[in-house]
Write an enzyme that holds these catalytic residues in place. Sequence first.
Site, PDB file in Angstrom:
ATOM      1  CB  ALA A 164     -27.425 -22.486 -89.135  1.00  0.00           C
ATOM      2  CE1 TYR A 188     -36.509 -21.471 -94.113  1.00  0.00           C
ATOM      3  CE2 TYR A 188     -36.830 -21.271 -91.742  1.00  0.00           C
ATOM      4  CZ  TYR A 188     -37.271 -21.696 -92.976  1.00  0.00           C
ATOM      5  OH  TYR A 188     -38.479 -22.348 -93.088  1.00  0.00           O
ATOM      6  CB  THR A 190     -36.471 -18.821 -87.948  1.00  0.00           C
ATOM      7  OG1 THR A 190     -35.450 -19.695 -88.445  1.00  0.00           O
ATOM      8  CG2 THR A 190     -37.836 -19.317 -88.395  1.00  0.00           C
ATOM      9  CE  LYS A 191     -31.045 -20.676 -88.708  1.00  0.00           C
ATOM     10  NZ  LYS A 191     -32.188 -21.381 -89.321  1.00  0.00           N
ATOM     11  CG  ASN A 192     -29.746 -14.381 -84.604  1.00  0.00           C
ATOM     12  OD1 ASN A 192     -30.122 -15.534 -84.777  1.00  0.00           O
ATOM     13  ND2 ASN A 192     -29.422 -13.926 -83.412  1.00  0.00           N
TER      14      ASN A 192
END
Length: 385
Positions: A164, A188, A190-192
């Site tokens: 994740a 999500y 906030t992810k890369n």
Amino acid sequence: MTVKDAFNNSIKVPFFAPDITEKDRKVVFDALTSPLLTDGPILRKFESKFASYVGSKYATGVSNATSALHLSLKALGIGKNDEVIIPDMTFVATASSVILSGATPVLADIDSDDLNISPESIEKNLTPRTKAIIPVHFAGKSCNMKSIKRIAKKNNLFVIEDCAHALGTRYYGKHVGVIGDLGCFSFYPTKNITTVEGGMITTGSKKIFEFVQRARNHGIMKSLTQRYTKGKPWEYDVIEAGYNYRIDEIRSALGLNQLERLDKLNSKRRQAGEYYNTKFQDSKWIQIPKITSDDSCHLYIIQIKNHDSINRDKIFERLLEKGVRTSVHYKPLHEFTLFKRKAKIYGDLKQSKNAYRQIISLPLYPQITKSDQDFVISCITDSMS
């Protein structure tokens, strides 16, 4: 571009900010004009491009990383009376997916240097009921997969990689998520890269791939395209119960477009992390993370060490007073009421307990400026002087 905090207009430096471009908006709008809004050609292209990027034979898009973990456990036949070893320091979804499968999460300790699951602790938590290990590549830094694979092979265990945090992370030249039996990724906000909500499952097994393809869509044996291309669309079979874990064409379009610039986004993250490191490296009160070109640098986490008057909580409060939003990743699983009841611990969690008192995650995202970082740094150093 001005970056705004999602929750408070008075915040000067937000904790995170998704990188959404005009082209991202355009591909989402274009996808909305398609007569097929789910289970269609954009998803297939996203899956293909994703598999190619990480070096996996197969990739399946799903609704989020929690559903990816759940489907992975189901694909391996893990359920009642089985135990799955996971790190104590991870988001609750890692443990919840094990519980949802009917199995029991077993909490292992972490290594103090990189906050990843400790292979030594994995061995201490093995029992005859252990069926799998879920290593979490924490903050975008790979776990010690060589040792974990050795333990798994010796004890005939499955390995499900929780990636994740780790899109773009490599381990000795190999992308994480293709080292174990399955890899689970998150998109999500906030992810890369983000699809707002979404996830991906990677595997080299055709049998597993075919299972997760069916199971994400109620167990139906045909895709939507196959059902409506020829024949009667209601003529399909279901041989086992499945779930509604689909990801649609709109989110797939966004993910596909973001994937094209992932390397650039991760490079900016690493540069920001390295800039923090240069400013904190001489502090005797702060332990900084080691950053390499193999890390996706999803989070930038420091540890506040042995200060007479300042601790992690006070740093958090003072930063918030100055308009800087930070967070803690994570409250250990053993602290939650649910997992006190549902999880097991056979070893100790010394490193996890120690780290929790010290860690704080600083603002990190591709668009962050050195000026914003300097403000964060000065707020911390002033508090400790």
